[in-house]
Design a protein around this motif. Structure first.
Motif, short mmCIF file in Angstrom:
data_model
loop_
_atom_site.label_atom_id
_atom_site.label_comp_id
_atom_site.label_asym_id
_atom_site.label_seq_id
_atom_site.Cartn_x
_atom_site.Cartn_y
_atom_site.Cartn_z
N PRO A 1 33.10 33.34 33.59
CA PRO A 1 33.32 32.02 32.96
C PRO A 1 34.72 31.46 33.17
O PRO A 1 34.91 30.24 33.07
N ASP A 2 35.72 32.30 33.48
CA ASP A 2 37.08 31.80 33.71
C ASP A 2 37.35 31.53 35.19
O ASP A 2 38.50 31.37 35.59
N SER A 3 36.27 31.53 36.00
CA SER A 3 36.35 31.30 37.45
C SER A 3 36.89 32.50 38.22
O SER A 3 37.15 32.38 39.42
N SER A 4 37.09 33.64 37.57
CA SER A 4 37.41 34.87 38.30
C SER A 4 36.17 35.29 39.09
O SER A 4 35.04 35.03 38.69
N GLN A 5 36.42 35.96 40.23
CA GLN A 5 35.32 36.43 41.07
C GLN A 5 35.28 37.96 41.06
O GLN A 5 36.33 38.62 41.10
N VAL A 6 34.07 38.50 41.02
CA VAL A 6 33.88 39.95 41.04
C VAL A 6 32.80 40.27 42.06
O VAL A 6 31.68 39.75 41.97
N TRP A 7 33.14 41.13 43.03
CA TRP A 7 32.14 41.60 43.98
C TRP A 7 31.68 42.98 43.50
O TRP A 7 32.50 43.90 43.38
N LEU A 8 30.42 43.12 43.25
CA LEU A 8 29.88 44.40 42.77
C LEU A 8 29.34 45.20 43.94
O LEU A 8 28.52 44.70 44.72
N ASN A 9 29.78 46.45 44.05
CA ASN A 9 29.21 47.35 45.04
C ASN A 9 27.87 47.87 44.53
O ASN A 9 27.46 47.59 43.39
N GLU A 10 27.21 48.67 45.33
CA GLU A 10 25.88 49.17 44.96
C GLU A 10 25.92 50.01 43.68
O GLU A 10 26.95 50.58 43.32
N SER A 11 24.78 50.07 42.99
CA SER A 11 24.60 50.92 41.81
C SER A 11 25.69 50.70 40.77
O SER A 11 26.26 51.66 40.23
N SER A 12 26.00 49.46 40.49
CA SER A 12 27.08 49.13 39.56
C SER A 12 26.58 48.21 38.46
O SER A 12 25.55 47.55 38.60
N GLN A 13 27.33 48.18 37.37
CA GLN A 13 27.01 47.29 36.25
C GLN A 13 28.30 46.69 35.70
O GLN A 13 29.26 47.40 35.42
N LEU A 14 28.29 45.38 35.55
CA LEU A 14 29.41 44.65 34.93
C LEU A 14 28.87 43.92 33.72
O LEU A 14 27.86 43.21 33.81
N SER A 15 29.51 44.09 32.56
CA SER A 15 29.04 43.41 31.35
C SER A 15 30.22 42.80 30.61
O SER A 15 31.34 43.30 30.67
N TYR A 16 29.93 41.70 29.91
CA TYR A 16 30.96 41.02 29.13
C TYR A 16 30.27 40.19 28.04
O TYR A 16 29.10 39.84 28.15
N ALA A 17 31.04 39.89 26.99
CA ALA A 17 30.48 39.14 25.87
C ALA A 17 30.30 37.68 26.25
O ALA A 17 31.02 37.15 27.10
#
Length: 343
Positions: free
Chosen positions: A144-160
């Protein structure tokens, strides 16, 4: 909250006020044994009871009002805050207590209200948004703050859902490359497998798969890296990495980044500097998720120097074959390398 559940709360309250008949005790015991969650809930209430101040002797409880407040909160939790009509507890069940019993039950209601508040708070936990990748899958995520995240395989990113309000916090399991947008007055914190990474505006790779050391590698900006429950961080600048070894109960080992391909999975930029074919294969297998084998063991002695940007696997193997003494063929999902090899 249904009548059956309401009856259970009354049994628990009477148990805590030592006012339970033998038959009621059996009923409460049967409820606890019916499901492990019931026993866990009962144990939680006992702990809450022990932490709840007892009412003074001259305390005059407003039981009916307290009971309705408690029921309202429990009903709200069960119906996702719907304003359900709160059915009054039958008065006969209240006035049947003596004053001593009333005081004891009042204390229990204090407990019940505490439990209700606890449940209310639990139900008030922020809604979490999760992004996941399967084995062999990668994806880019905009925060939501326009930051970018590239997720590699078998990964999980979570945030409120409220991520962008005060303090930007995400949780990572797996590997990701972050390009964090600078936002005045708001830090960006990543919790991952027992580690804490704090930044303001920077780019870095974070590898945090379960049961492996956590590694952060900085490309730009400045990163503070520490165990999740410890503010004794190491500060990393571009070109540096740190590793947190969980089994050692720390420690951040800070060093220069030696692997030029640490983020090749994300940017497809591959460098070989007098690299052995064995290492080349390991790197290509990791980036392209395929099996590569060589037939002649002498090929392991061959070394390569080359740079690739955005090339697919066949293009890389073709360049390697024309610059070295080898050939390749595809068999299903596997590639076989052959040639005379090197001394």
């Amino acid at each position: 909250m249904g009548q059956a559940q309401e009856d259970i709360w009354l049994l628990v309250a009477k148990h805590l006020s030592d006012d339970l008949s033998e038959k009621e005790e059996e009923k409460l015991q049967s409820w606890k044994e019916h499901h492990p969650d019931n026993q866990a809930t009962f144990d939680q209430m006992l702990r809450m009871w022990e932490q709840t101040p007892r009412p003074a002797e001259n305390y005059q409880p407003e039981i009916d009002k307290g009971w309705q407040r408690f029921k309202f909160r429990m009903d709200s939790e069960a119906t996702h805050y719907e304003q359900a009509a709160v059915k009054k507890k039958p008065a006969a069940r209240i006035v049947s207590f003596s004053y001593q019993q009333l005081a004891a039950v009042a204390a229990s209601i204090v407990l019940l209200l505490s439990v209700g508040i606890w449940w209310w708070n639990m139900s008030g936990e922020p809604y979490m948004i999760s992004q996941n990748t399967a084995e062999g899958e990668r994806k880019m995520v905009w925060l939501p703050d326009s930051s970018q995240v590239w997720l590699n395989e078998s990964s999980q990113l979570s945030y409120a859902e409220s991520f962008n309000v005060d303090h930007r916090v995400v949780h990572l399991s797996g590997e990701a490359f972050f390009e964090v947008k600078e936002a005045e007055g708001r830090r960006f914190t990543i919790f991952s497998e027992g580690s804490k990474t704090e930044v303001i505006g920077t780019s870095f790779n974070l590898q945090a798969y379960p049961d492996t050391p956590v590694k952060v590698q900085v490309v730009s900006g400045k990163v503070a890296f520490s165990p999740a429950d410890d503010d004794n961080a190491v500060f990393l600048e571009p070109g540096y990495e740190a590793v947190l070894y969980q089994e050692k109960q720390i420690v951040q080992e800070k060093a220069l980044i030696e692997d030029p391909n640490f983020r090749a999975w994300q940017n497809q930029h591959i460098q070989f500097q007098n690299t052995s074919l064995t290492e080349v294969i390991d790197i290509l297998e990791d980036i392209y998720h395929t099996d590569i084998e060589f037939i002649n063991p002498d090929l392991a002695n061959c070394r390569y120097t080359a740079t690739f940007d955005g090339a697919n696997l066949q293009e890389v193997l073709h360049i390697l074959s024309v610059t070295g003494d080898l050939s390749f063929e595809q068999q299903g999902t596997k590639y076989l390398l052959s040639g005379q090899g090197c001394q």
